[in-house]
Design an enzyme around this catalytic site. Structure first.
Site, mmCIF file in Angstrom:
data_model
loop_
_atom_site.group_PDB
_atom_site.id
_atom_site.type_symbol
_atom_site.label_atom_id
_atom_site.label_comp_id
_atom_site.label_asym_id
_atom_site.label_seq_id
_atom_site.Cartn_x
_atom_site.Cartn_y
_atom_site.Cartn_z
ATOM 1 N N GLU A 1 -3.875 -12.008 8.090
ATOM 2 C CA GLU A 1 -4.209 -12.144 6.774
ATOM 3 C C GLU A 1 -3.377 -13.002 5.794
ATOM 4 O O GLU A 1 -3.748 -13.958 5.041
ATOM 5 C CB GLU A 1 -4.417 -10.764 6.084
ATOM 6 C CG GLU A 1 -5.707 -9.986 6.530
ATOM 7 C CD GLU A 1 -5.625 -8.460 6.473
ATOM 8 O OE1 GLU A 1 -4.732 -7.768 6.946
ATOM 9 O OE2 GLU A 1 -6.542 -8.162 5.405
ATOM 10 N N ARG B 1 -9.338 8.403 5.169
ATOM 11 C CA ARG B 1 -10.528 8.441 4.388
ATOM 12 C C ARG B 1 -11.617 8.682 5.268
ATOM 13 O O ARG B 1 -11.602 8.420 6.340
ATOM 14 C CB ARG B 1 -10.712 6.704 3.650
ATOM 15 C CG ARG B 1 -9.669 6.334 2.625
ATOM 16 C CD ARG B 1 -10.038 4.933 2.585
ATOM 17 N NE ARG B 1 -8.970 4.365 2.516
ATOM 18 C CZ ARG B 1 -8.816 3.024 2.596
ATOM 19 N NH1 ARG B 1 -9.869 2.167 3.030
ATOM 20 N NH2 ARG B 1 -7.765 2.252 2.746
ATOM 21 N N ARG C 1 -2.923 -11.751 -2.541
ATOM 22 C CA ARG C 1 -3.834 -10.898 -2.219
ATOM 23 C C ARG C 1 -4.414 -10.044 -3.514
ATOM 24 O O ARG C 1 -3.703 -9.232 -4.238
ATOM 25 C CB ARG C 1 -3.717 -9.788 -1.142
ATOM 26 C CG ARG C 1 -4.866 -9.123 -0.808
ATOM 27 C CD ARG C 1 -4.325 -7.881 0.256
ATOM 28 N NE ARG C 1 -5.252 -7.041 0.480
ATOM 29 C CZ ARG C 1 -5.358 -5.907 1.099
ATOM 30 N NH1 ARG C 1 -4.202 -5.281 1.103
ATOM 31 N NH2 ARG C 1 -6.431 -5.262 1.221
ATOM 32 N N ASN D 1 1.405 -9.625 -1.183
ATOM 33 C CA ASN D 1 0.406 -8.704 -1.147
ATOM 34 C C ASN D 1 0.963 -7.334 -1.800
ATOM 35 O O ASN D 1 1.458 -6.506 -1.101
ATOM 36 C CB ASN D 1 0.149 -8.442 0.382
ATOM 37 C CG ASN D 1 -1.094 -7.413 0.538
ATOM 38 O OD1 ASN D 1 -1.459 -6.798 -0.306
ATOM 39 N ND2 ASN D 1 -1.498 -7.357 1.932
ATOM 40 N N HIS E 1 -11.422 -6.135 3.407
ATOM 41 C CA HIS E 1 -11.140 -6.686 4.576
ATOM 42 C C HIS E 1 -11.613 -8.162 4.750
ATOM 43 O O HIS E 1 -11.679 -8.641 5.873
ATOM 44 C CB HIS E 1 -11.415 -5.996 5.856
ATOM 45 C CG HIS E 1 -10.445 -4.453 5.697
ATOM 46 N ND1 HIS E 1 -10.977 -3.466 6.314
ATOM 47 C CD2 HIS E 1 -9.371 -4.354 5.410
ATOM 48 C CE1 HIS E 1 -10.003 -2.483 6.459
ATOM 49 N NE2 HIS E 1 -9.087 -3.003 5.768
#
Ligand code: ADP
Length: 407
Positions: free
Chosen positions: A384, A240, A90, A12, A179
């Site tokens: 994940e 963010r 990923r 990832n 996600h």
């Protein structure tokens, strides 16, 4: 573990980091894992978590290639490298082209490259990892698992922006969501744990980490999500801003004389919990500061929780009813305080928090934290890396994901 078992490496690559994990497809836990961080900076280093030990190696300013080389050398020294038969990557943005995980061919590589315009910070890093892995392990099957793929089932009314449609046609401007691997994995686990009918269920999953997003899931399919063209839309995040009046950005840019890069930095790096608290982007730090009386920290957490509850209300418009609200991610799995504050605002859905259960649920535990059953509130740890490994094994070794999960 037999010597001949083929292994799956999960890679990832973030903009300045590389997370990895090695899996035996017959086991659900990773054999080893770790993280390379501060890549392309003086402090670049890689950490290995293996055999209950943590070792850190400096990379002397190296980037993703050097990190991958260090990882492969680590595996080779343990006789594991030759057993790596598949690598799962990923990939953040799969545009409209990718609706599920795929084996990486020359054509797929070109399509991932084309999607890089939509995710200029992420896809190029993902591509470096893919190319380095192909060069280092030419005999291994390479698989791409996309953050956006799970949300490709959203209907047009959920993914369209009310902007001139010319920009959708020419530049692909629409809502994609992110996600997806986490939302897919966590919703499946919640359906199993709550014994919901797999063909008739309605969930809202809250993935609350440094990045945060919420998804409405109907019968295992994403029907609306809070992130959009980019991962800036939706919830308040670490740095963010989430949803904001587009007009406010124009106003600030004009008043403060910010150019486009300045606005980009403001909404991605200086906003969210950090911007609100003027202290930190980290939820745990803010909870400690709020408990000690820091006003900004308290306000930041209040806004964070309010916006999550407000988003649940909005996502409910895509569902016929609500069976469960599911918490996951570093904050969702660990912060009893955030979960309680969100759930207290969701009484209108019949949710009723069980404070005793909520207060003790953390650190990777799966637990129902509501007194109400329908809807229920449940904490489900995300996985994940494990999901990427299962997709990769299913494609590379022809193993069904559910069989790998059971094994
Ligand atoms: P990322 O999006 O980078 O993968 P994570 O899912 O690891 O992020 O979540 C990181 C966030 O989880 C941070 O804000 C961190 O403070 C928060 N967090 C981790 N443990 C706790 C805890 N015990 N209490 C509150 N917040 C926590």
């Amino acid at each position: 573990m037999s010597i001949s078992t083929p292994l799956t490496l999960v890679v990832n690559c973030g903009s300045s980091s590389l997370k990895f994990a090695l899996f035996d497809p017959r086991e659900s836990e990773a054999l080893l894992g770790g993280l390379a961080e501060c890549l392309d900076a003086a402090d670049a280093r890689i950490r290995f978590d293996a055999d209950g030990e943590r070792t850190v190696t400096q990379l002397n300013g190296g980037g993703h290639r050097e990190a991958l080389a260090a990882l492969l050398a680590f595996l080779a020294a343990r006789g594991l490298l030759e057993r790596v038969a598949a690598v799962g990557h990923r990939v953040v943005h799969g545009g409209e082209r990718f609706t599920q995980s795929v084996e990486i061919t020359a054509e797929v590589l070109a399509d991932i490259e084309a999607c890089a315009e939509l995710a200029p910070l992420h896809n190029p890093a993902n591509l470096i990892g893919i190319r380095a892995a192909i060069a280092a392990l030419p005999a291994a099957r390479q698989v791409a698992v996309f953050d956006t793929a799970f949300h490709q089932t959203m209907p047009a009314e959920a993914y369209l922006y009310a902007l001139p449609q010319q920009y959708r046609r020419e530049y692909g401007v629409r809502r994609y969501g992110f996600h997806g691997t986490s939302h897919r994995c966590v919703s499946q686990r919640a359906i199993e744990r709550l014994e919901l009918d797999p063909t008739d269920n309605a969930l809202i999953v809250l993935h609350l980490g440094n990045g945060a997003s919420a998804t409405a899931i109907r019968n295992g399919r994403s029907v609306d999500t809070s992130m959009g063209l980019t991962p800036v839309e939706g919830l308040v995040m670490g740095t963010r801003c989430g949803d904001v009046d587009a007009g406010a950005l124009l106003y600030i840019a004009r008043r403060a004389g910010l150019d486009l890069d300045g606005v980009d930095t403001m909404i991605n790096k200086k906003s969210g919990l950090l911007g609100l608290s003027e202290l930190s982007n980290d939820c745990r730090t803010l909870e400690q500061a709020a408990a000690a009386g820091h006003e900004g920290a308290r306000t930041a957490l209040d806004v964070f929780c309010f916006r999550i509850a407000r988003t649940v209300g909005a996502l409910a418009a895509s569902l016929p009813r609500l069976d469960a609200v599911v918490f996951t991610g570093g904050i969702g799995e660990n912060s009893a305080n955030v979960r309680a504050k969100v759930l207290e605002r969701l009484a209108i859905f019949g949710l009723d928090v069980d404070h005793e259960r909520n207060d003790v649920t953390r650190g990777g535990a799966c637990a129902v934290i509501s007194r109400s059953h329908r809807p229920a509130a449940i904490v489900v740890p995300t996985d994940e890396e494990g999901t990427i490994a299962r997709d990769t094994a299913a494609i590379a070794f022809g193993q069904s994901a559910s069989a790998a999960e059971v094994a």
